[in-house]
Design an enzyme around this catalytic site. Structure first.
Site: not given
Length: 111
Positions: A3, A6, A45, A92, A99, A101
């Protein structure tokens, strides 16, 4: 685990960190979509928003508690910012590690 995030969390891949604690890591996006573009990841994770549950929600809570501080520390909280989470292929999401943005430093007029 193979990952990307990670590996960034583990220090195997360098990043430009803007904030880190025991729950999350925030770093500059390598392909910024705004003058300020920060990626914020939990230090555990979680594949996507679909995997948030009672065992890991504390990481998500920690992220949302720190977002205003990160924006303020970088100087764009007062003028406003956008927070985006992409979930799954059709949403997307390109890295299968939850995560967010954090984008700022400009006026956003589109959706």
């Amino acid at each position: 685990m193979d990952c990307l995030f990670c590996k960034i969390i583990g220090g195997e891949i360098p990043s430009t960190k803007v904030y880190e604690d025991d729950m999350l890591l925030a770093f500059r996006d390598i392909n910024p979509q705004a003058p300020e573009h920060i990626v914020i990841v939990p230090k555990t994770h979680i594949r996507s928003a679909n995997e948030i549950n009672s065992d890991n929600v504390k990481y998500i809570s920690a992220i949302w508690e720190k977002i205003p501080q990160i924006a303020a520390d970088l100087g764009f909280a007062e003028n406003g910012y956008r927070v985006i989470n992409n979930c799954g292929h059709d949403g997307g999401q390109t890295v299968e590690h939850l995560h967010f943005h954090l984008l700022g430093g400009k006026t956003f007029t589109d959706f």
